[in-house]
Design a protein around this motif. Structure first.
Motif, PDB file in Angstrom:
ATOM      1  N   ARG A   1      -5.687   9.550  -0.175  1.00 19.65           N
ATOM      2  CA  ARG A   1      -6.181   8.187  -0.366  1.00 19.65           C
ATOM      3  C   ARG A   1      -5.025   7.189  -0.399  1.00 19.65           C
ATOM      4  O   ARG A   1      -3.937   7.498  -0.887  1.00 19.65           O
ATOM      5  CB  ARG A   1      -6.980   8.092  -1.675  1.00 19.65           C
ATOM      6  N   VAL A   2      -5.299   5.986   0.122  1.00 17.11           N
ATOM      7  CA  VAL A   2      -4.332   4.889   0.103  1.00 17.11           C
ATOM      8  C   VAL A   2      -4.684   3.948  -1.052  1.00 17.11           C
ATOM      9  O   VAL A   2      -5.853   3.625  -1.266  1.00 17.11           O
ATOM     10  CB  VAL A   2      -4.357   4.115   1.438  1.00 17.11           C
ATOM     11  N   TYR A   3      -3.660   3.522  -1.801  1.00 16.86           N
ATOM     12  CA  TYR A   3      -3.825   2.623  -2.937  1.00 16.86           C
ATOM     13  C   TYR A   3      -2.900   1.418  -2.774  1.00 16.86           C
ATOM     14  O   TYR A   3      -1.819   1.531  -2.198  1.00 16.86           O
ATOM     15  CB  TYR A   3      -3.442   3.293  -4.265  1.00 16.86           C
ATOM     16  N   THR A   4      -3.292   0.300  -3.366  1.00 21.00           N
ATOM     17  CA  THR A   4      -2.337  -0.792  -3.504  1.00 21.00           C
ATOM     18  C   THR A   4      -1.490  -0.512  -4.741  1.00 21.00           C
ATOM     19  O   THR A   4      -1.864   0.298  -5.601  1.00 21.00           O
ATOM     20  CB  THR A   4      -3.030  -2.149  -3.674  1.00 21.00           C
ATOM     21  N   PHE A   5      -0.360  -1.192  -4.831  1.00 18.32           N
ATOM     22  CA  PHE A   5       0.497  -1.030  -6.001  1.00 18.32           C
ATOM     23  C   PHE A   5      -0.276  -1.404  -7.274  1.00 18.32           C
ATOM     24  O   PHE A   5      -0.156  -0.727  -8.302  1.00 18.32           O
ATOM     25  CB  PHE A   5       1.742  -1.908  -5.854  1.00 18.32           C
ATOM     26  N   ARG A   6      -1.072  -2.458  -7.206  1.00 22.05           N
ATOM     27  CA  ARG A   6      -1.887  -2.864  -8.367  1.00 22.05           C
ATOM     28  C   ARG A   6      -2.832  -1.735  -8.771  1.00 22.05           C
ATOM     29  O   ARG A   6      -2.963  -1.415  -9.962  1.00 22.05           O
ATOM     30  CB  ARG A   6      -2.688  -4.122  -8.050  1.00 22.05           C
ATOM     31  N   GLU A   7      -3.480  -1.117  -7.816  1.00 24.13           N
ATOM     32  CA  GLU A   7      -4.424  -0.042  -8.128  1.00 24.13           C
ATOM     33  C   GLU A   7      -3.726   1.147  -8.795  1.00 24.13           C
ATOM     34  O   GLU A   7      -4.291   1.768  -9.711  1.00 24.13           O
ATOM     35  CB  GLU A   7      -5.130   0.414  -6.854  1.00 24.13           C
TER      36      GLU A   7
ATOM     37  N   HIS B   1       6.927  -3.744   2.675  1.00 25.33           N
ATOM     38  CA  HIS B   1       6.271  -2.981   3.742  1.00 25.33           C
ATOM     39  C   HIS B   1       5.390  -1.885   3.151  1.00 25.33           C
ATOM     40  O   HIS B   1       5.783  -1.211   2.189  1.00 25.33           O
ATOM     41  CB  HIS B   1       7.322  -2.362   4.665  1.00 25.33           C
ATOM     42  N   ASP B   2       4.202  -1.676   3.742  1.00 22.36           N
ATOM     43  CA  ASP B   2       3.320  -0.605   3.296  1.00 22.36           C
ATOM     44  C   ASP B   2       3.983   0.747   3.519  1.00 22.36           C
ATOM     45  O   ASP B   2       4.777   0.929   4.456  1.00 22.36           O
ATOM     46  CB  ASP B   2       1.990  -0.662   4.051  1.00 22.36           C
ATOM     47  N   ASN B   3       3.641   1.705   2.665  1.00 23.05           N
ATOM     48  CA  ASN B   3       4.236   3.033   2.705  1.00 23.05           C
ATOM     49  C   ASN B   3       3.123   4.064   2.889  1.00 23.05           C
ATOM     50  O   ASN B   3       2.784   4.806   1.959  1.00 23.05           O
ATOM     51  CB  ASN B   3       5.030   3.268   1.408  1.00 23.05           C
ATOM     52  N   VAL B   4       2.544   4.069   4.078  1.00 17.27           N
ATOM     53  CA  VAL B   4       1.404   4.950   4.352  1.00 17.27           C
ATOM     54  C   VAL B   4       1.631   5.707   5.662  1.00 17.27           C
ATOM     55  O   VAL B   4       2.427   5.303   6.510  1.00 17.27           O
ATOM     56  CB  VAL B   4       0.081   4.162   4.432  1.00 17.27           C
ATOM     57  N   VAL B   5       0.889   6.798   5.817  1.00 24.45           N
ATOM     58  CA  VAL B   5       0.994   7.638   7.007  1.00 24.45           C
ATOM     59  C   VAL B   5       0.463   6.887   8.229  1.00 24.45           C
ATOM     60  O   VAL B   5      -0.599   6.265   8.176  1.00 24.45           O
ATOM     61  CB  VAL B   5       0.203   8.943   6.805  1.00 24.45           C
ATOM     62  N   GLY B   6       1.211   6.927   9.320  1.00 24.27           N
ATOM     63  CA  GLY B   6       0.783   6.274  10.552  1.00 24.27           C
ATOM     64  C   GLY B   6      -0.462   6.915  11.135  1.00 24.27           C
ATOM     65  O   GLY B   6      -0.703   8.117  10.960  1.00 24.27           O
TER      66      GLY B   6
ATOM     67  N   LYS C   1       0.824  -1.207   0.000  1.00 25.98           N
ATOM     68  CA  LYS C   1       0.000   0.000   0.000  1.00 25.98           C
ATOM     69  C   LYS C   1       0.863   1.264   0.000  1.00 25.98           C
ATOM     70  O   LYS C   1       1.903   1.323   0.653  1.00 25.98           O
ATOM     71  CB  LYS C   1      -0.916   0.004   1.223  1.00 25.98           C
ATOM     72  N   PHE C   2       0.394   2.263  -0.744  1.00 24.54           N
ATOM     73  CA  PHE C   2       1.062   3.554  -0.839  1.00 24.54           C
ATOM     74  C   PHE C   2       0.049   4.676  -0.647  1.00 24.54           C
ATOM     75  O   PHE C   2      -1.154   4.484  -0.854  1.00 24.54           O
ATOM     76  CB  PHE C   2       1.731   3.718  -2.208  1.00 24.54           C
ATOM     77  N   GLN C   3       0.563   5.847  -0.290  1.00 24.77           N
ATOM     78  CA  GLN C   3      -0.288   7.027  -0.126  1.00 24.77           C
ATOM     79  C   GLN C   3       0.355   8.188  -0.875  1.00 24.77           C
ATOM     80  O   GLN C   3       0.931   9.084  -0.270  1.00 24.77           O
ATOM     81  CB  GLN C   3      -0.447   7.345   1.370  1.00 24.77           C
ATOM     82  N   PRO C   4       0.298   8.171  -2.203  1.00 19.37           N
ATOM     83  CA  PRO C   4       1.029   9.151  -3.020  1.00 19.37           C
ATOM     84  C   PRO C   4       0.684  10.599  -2.663  1.00 19.37           C
ATOM     85  O   PRO C   4      -0.475  10.942  -2.444  1.00 19.37           O
ATOM     86  CB  PRO C   4       0.569   8.822  -4.449  1.00 19.37           C
ATOM     87  N   VAL C   5       1.723  11.423  -2.628  1.00 15.28           N
ATOM     88  CA  VAL C   5       1.539  12.829  -2.281  1.00 15.28           C
ATOM     89  C   VAL C   5       2.105  13.692  -3.403  1.00 15.28           C
ATOM     90  O   VAL C   5       3.187  13.418  -3.941  1.00 15.28           O
ATOM     91  CB  VAL C   5       2.204  13.153  -0.924  1.00 15.28           C
ATOM     92  N   TYR C   6       1.366  14.726  -3.773  1.00 14.52           N
ATOM     93  CA  TYR C   6       1.732  15.601  -4.882  1.00 14.52           C
ATOM     94  C   TYR C   6       2.948  16.454  -4.508  1.00 14.52           C
ATOM     95  O   TYR C   6       3.046  16.989  -3.408  1.00 14.52           O
ATOM     96  CB  TYR C   6       0.553  16.493  -5.240  1.00 14.52           C
ATOM     97  N   VAL C   7       3.882  16.587  -5.437  1.00 20.19           N
ATOM     98  CA  VAL C   7       5.145  17.270  -5.153  1.00 20.19           C
ATOM     99  C   VAL C   7       4.942  18.719  -4.718  1.00 20.19           C
ATOM    100  O   VAL C   7       5.674  19.227  -3.856  1.00 20.19           O
ATOM    101  CB  VAL C   7       6.091  17.194  -6.377  1.00 20.19           C
ATOM    102  N   ASP C   8       3.947  19.414  -5.259  1.00 20.71           N
ATOM    103  CA  ASP C   8       3.691  20.789  -4.832  1.00 20.71           C
ATOM    104  C   ASP C   8       3.246  20.835  -3.378  1.00 20.71           C
ATOM    105  O   ASP C   8       3.558  21.790  -2.649  1.00 20.71           O
ATOM    106  CB  ASP C   8       2.618  21.430  -5.719  1.00 20.71           C
ATOM    107  N   ASP C   9       2.511  19.813  -2.937  1.00 13.79           N
ATOM    108  CA  ASP C   9       2.093  19.746  -1.540  1.00 13.79           C
ATOM    109  C   ASP C   9       3.289  19.488  -0.626  1.00 13.79           C
ATOM    110  O   ASP C   9       3.359  20.011   0.488  1.00 13.79           O
ATOM    111  CB  ASP C   9       1.046  18.644  -1.356  1.00 13.79           C
ATOM    112  N   VAL C  10       4.230  18.684  -1.094  1.00 16.76           N
ATOM    113  CA  VAL C  10       5.454  18.444  -0.323  1.00 16.76           C
ATOM    114  C   VAL C  10       6.237  19.752  -0.179  1.00 16.76           C
ATOM    115  O   VAL C  10       6.725  20.088   0.905  1.00 16.76           O
ATOM    116  CB  VAL C  10       6.332  17.374  -0.999  1.00 16.76           C
ATOM    117  N   ALA C  11       6.363  20.500  -1.277  1.00 20.43           N
ATOM    118  CA  ALA C  11       7.077  21.778  -1.243  1.00 20.43           C
ATOM    119  C   ALA C  11       6.397  22.750  -0.280  1.00 20.43           C
ATOM    120  O   ALA C  11       7.068  23.448   0.498  1.00 20.43           O
ATOM    121  CB  ALA C  11       7.150  22.377  -2.641  1.00 20.43           C
TER     122      ALA C  11
END
Length: 320
Positions: free
Chosen positions: A218-224, A277-282, A185-195
């Motif tokens: 939103r949390v996604y699986t790698f497949r999604e 390992h999942d890569n999501v916010v605790g 699982k991943f929780q992709p974050v937009y680069v402008d939001d990171v900045a």
């Protein structure tokens, strides 16, 4: 922040260039410390004339780091690598490099310091990437207790190395590998939001000494994520589950291929370890919203740059 100087280490990278742009927009003077300034000239027009400086620096060379820190009011360390190549090693760049920047910043009297790490950073982690990220965090906090640690999930945007990488692979391969079955699982974050988050961390007193884990809404699986990418590019490809042991062998092959000059390994054994390992916010972690940033969705941004991979470009939907 008009007149104050922020020194950005690693400012020419994917995240770095967006941080530099946002700092300039907010009125900071920006000094970008990079190994090859001649490759970073594109950063200068992001600010007013003279607002953005370029400084030759290598985090493995302490004197150049100290020179780059001259008169700094704030420091942002974004230096990191996704795989090892030549003299660019996880231990020397991510762990020792961050320690050097933080130590010399502390000696220069800098207390306003932001370090970009990654979700999953762990000084006792199985992968070298996660381990050195964790060691870097520890070194930074020991040198500057008021430092802010930013841990993003995978970062996406026009020049990202995630969606672009797999869209390119889909252009030449009939199948895409789903490491470990694509369940991570991943929780992709937009680069402008990171900045935005990094810039906010510099000016919010309550952020001092804190760790933030930042991800999208939103949390996604790698497949999604692969299915979403293929939908946006209009490509139909087989998504092939690959067990972790087989993926490790593929990673070994990728590392061997990466020995060739200027060749990026498509996969490494260390990256396979990360994918276990999942890569999501605790659940209890301080997050993007705590820095006053509203996360943008993958669905709202991805179409704007996946269009380049469509067979008929922006006109794909109208093609017969």
């Amino acid at each position: 922040m008009t007149g104050k100087l922020a020194v950005v280490f690693g400012g020419s990278g994917f995240v770095g260039r967006n941080v530099v742009r946002e700092l300039a927009r907010r009125g900071w003077r920006v000094r970008v410390a990079v190994r090859r300034p001649h490759h970073a000239q594109f950063l200068r027009p992001m600010g007013a004339v003279g607002q953005i400086q370029l400084k030759q620096c290598n985090v493995r060379h302490a004197p150049s780091v100290a020179d780059a820190l001259t008169d700094a009011d704030a420091v942002i360390n974004l230096v990191g690598i996704l795989y090892q190549s030549g003299s660019q090693r996880f231990d020397t760049v991510q762990a020792a490099g961050a320690a050097t920047v933080a130590r010399l910043a502390a000696e220069a009297g800098v207390t306003n310091f932001v370090h970009m790490s990654a979700i999953g950073a762990d000084a006792k982690g199985e992968s070298d990437y996660a381990r050195t990220k964790g060691e870097a965090e520890r070194a930074v906090m020991e040198a500057i207790p008021s430092a802010v640690i930013i841990r993003p999930s995978i970062v996406f945007g026009t020049e990202d190395e995630f969606f672009n990488k797999f869209a390119s692979m889909a252009g030449i391969s009939p199948a895409l590998p789903l490491i470990g079955g694509g369940k991570t699982k991943f929780q992709p974050v937009y680069v402008d939001d990171v900045a935005d988050a990094i810039c906010e961390a510099l000016v919010r007193p309550e952020a001092a000494g804190q760790i933030y884990e930042i991800g999208g809404p939103r949390v996604y699986t790698f497949r999604e994520l692969m299915e979403l990418m293929l939908s946006e590019t209009g490509q139909k490809r087989i998504l092939l589950p690959v067990p972790f042991p087989v993926a490790s062998l593929m990673g070994l092959g990728g590392e061997i291929a990466g020995w060739a000059p200027f060749v990026e390994p498509p996969l490494t054994r260390d990256q396979v370890k990360l994918l276990k390992h999942d890569n999501v916010v605790g659940e209890r972690a301080r997050a993007l919203s705590d820095l006053g940033v509203e996360a943008q969705t993958v669905e709202s941004i991805l179409p704007s740059y996946m269009v380049r991979y469509r067979r008929y470009g922006q006109f794909a939907e109208h093609a017969a």
